[in-house]
Design an enzyme around this catalytic site. Structure first.
Site, short mmCIF file in Angstrom:
data_model
loop_
_atom_site.label_atom_id
_atom_site.label_comp_id
_atom_site.label_asym_id
_atom_site.label_seq_id
_atom_site.Cartn_x
_atom_site.Cartn_y
_atom_site.Cartn_z
N ASP A 184 0.72 -1.27 0.07
CA ASP A 184 -0.01 0.02 0.00
C ASP A 184 0.81 1.18 -0.13
O ASP A 184 2.15 1.28 0.22
CB ASP A 184 -1.08 -0.16 1.23
CG ASP A 184 -0.43 -0.39 2.45
OD1 ASP A 184 0.90 -0.39 2.56
OD2 ASP A 184 -0.81 -0.76 3.45
N ASN A 213 -7.45 -2.76 14.13
CA ASN A 213 -8.50 -3.02 13.74
C ASN A 213 -8.92 -4.28 12.67
O ASN A 213 -9.95 -4.51 12.12
CB ASN A 213 -9.38 -2.07 13.20
CG ASN A 213 -8.80 -1.54 11.99
OD1 ASN A 213 -7.79 -2.19 11.22
ND2 ASN A 213 -8.93 -0.35 11.14
N HIS A 252 -7.14 -4.85 10.03
CA HIS A 252 -6.69 -4.59 8.58
C HIS A 252 -5.42 -5.01 8.16
O HIS A 252 -4.32 -5.63 9.23
CB HIS A 252 -6.80 -3.03 8.29
CG HIS A 252 -5.49 -2.30 8.60
ND1 HIS A 252 -5.77 -1.15 9.11
CD2 HIS A 252 -4.33 -2.60 8.86
CE1 HIS A 252 -4.45 -0.68 9.35
NE2 HIS A 252 -3.43 -1.57 9.35
N GLU A 293 -9.25 -2.04 5.51
CA GLU A 293 -10.32 -1.39 6.74
C GLU A 293 -11.33 -2.45 6.73
O GLU A 293 -11.92 -3.22 5.90
CB GLU A 293 -10.61 -0.02 6.73
CG GLU A 293 -9.18 0.76 6.58
CD GLU A 293 -8.60 1.13 7.97
OE1 GLU A 293 -8.41 0.09 8.62
OE2 GLU A 293 -8.24 2.23 8.24
#
Ligand code: GLP
Length: 253
Positions: free
Chosen positions: A67, A136, A138, A143
């Site tokens: 990313d 979280n 990810h 996400e």
């Protein structure tokens, strides 16, 4: 999933670097999927040490990072391109042009995401994908509620992710709201995946990903469907696992 629990973060990063070195010696022309974040810094340090010892050569390898932030040029100190140069690429023998990241400063980020997805596919997809884990759940910047079949695209980052990553940004500067990330489908096409998580802060996400239901609520949980996924944890990150004793019994450190 193969769950390996080691004593501490140092043992975990040494093991992760060792796995990458083994991949490279088994297949020098490997396509590696690389990740960023604090956890990977220690992995890359160990990998550089292996390279210096002549135990890891990247000369024939290609890499694709997961990313990049949208809007950050490659020379921005907080861009992942800059991170990778500093923490790994400048210290190893990967061929110029063989290490790929999405272009954060592309004029048309959606088109850039499409181009990147096509480049990964054209390289024959990833042989070994290294993954960190967000608080979280990810993976990459996928996400919660990301499509489990998604491909490389633009994602809006959650507040908790931006807060967690703000420690890398200078005071007064906030992480961008958007990123280009490989999709969960892109990651799942990798022939092998290695998820690395250390520290107590990750314990909840780790437990959800390994023992929770497969759900876009905790995107990493999709790895339960991968045929060759290894999760490397230290004791702290493993501390909320219900079947901890079982994993330790199957794979004693
Ligand atoms: C960022 C990256 C993820 C990485 C995560 C964990 O959000 N996009 O790929 O897994 O950070 O980072 P850390 O290792 O710093 O906890």
């Amino acid at each position: 999933m193969k769950i390996l629990i080691l004593d501490d973060a140092e043992a975990v990063s040494a093991r992760a670097a060792g796995e990458i070195a083994s991949q490279l010696s088994a297949k020098p022309a490997s396509v590696l999927g690389l990740a960023t974040g604090g956890t990977m810094e220690a992995v890359y340090e160990q990998l550089i040490a292996l390279h210096r010892d002549g135990r890891a050569s990247f000369a024939g390898a290609t890499s694709f990072n997961l990313d990049e932030y949208v809007g950050l040029a490659g020379d921005h100190p907080c861009s992942y391109r800059h991170y990778m140069a500093q923490k790994l690429f400048d210290h190893i023998d990967i061929a110029p042009g063989a290490a790929h990241l999405p272009l954060g400063e592309a004029e048309d980020p959606a088109a850039e995401a499409e181009r990147y997805e096509a480049a990964v596919a054209a390289a024959g997809d990833i042989d070994l994908q290294l993954l960190g884990l967000g608080l979280n759940g990810h993976i990459g910047f996928n996400e919660p509620t990301s499509s489990l079949a998604s491909i490389t695209r633009l994602k809006t980052l959650e507040r908790s992710t931006r807060e967690a990553n703000s420690r890398y940004f200078p005071e007064g500067e906030e992480p961008p709201r958007l990123a280009i990330t490989m999709g969960i489908g892109t990651i799942m096409r990798a022939r092998e995946v290695l998820l690395v998580a250390t520290g107590e802060a990750k314990a909840r996400a780790v437990a959800q990903v390994i023992e929770g239901p497969i759900s876009a609520r905790w995107p990493g949980s999709i790895l339960q469907m991968h045929r060759q996924a290894t999760v490397l944890l230290d004791r702290a990150a493993a501390s909320e696992l219900e079947l901890l004793d079982y994993y330790l019994d199957v794979h004693p450190a």
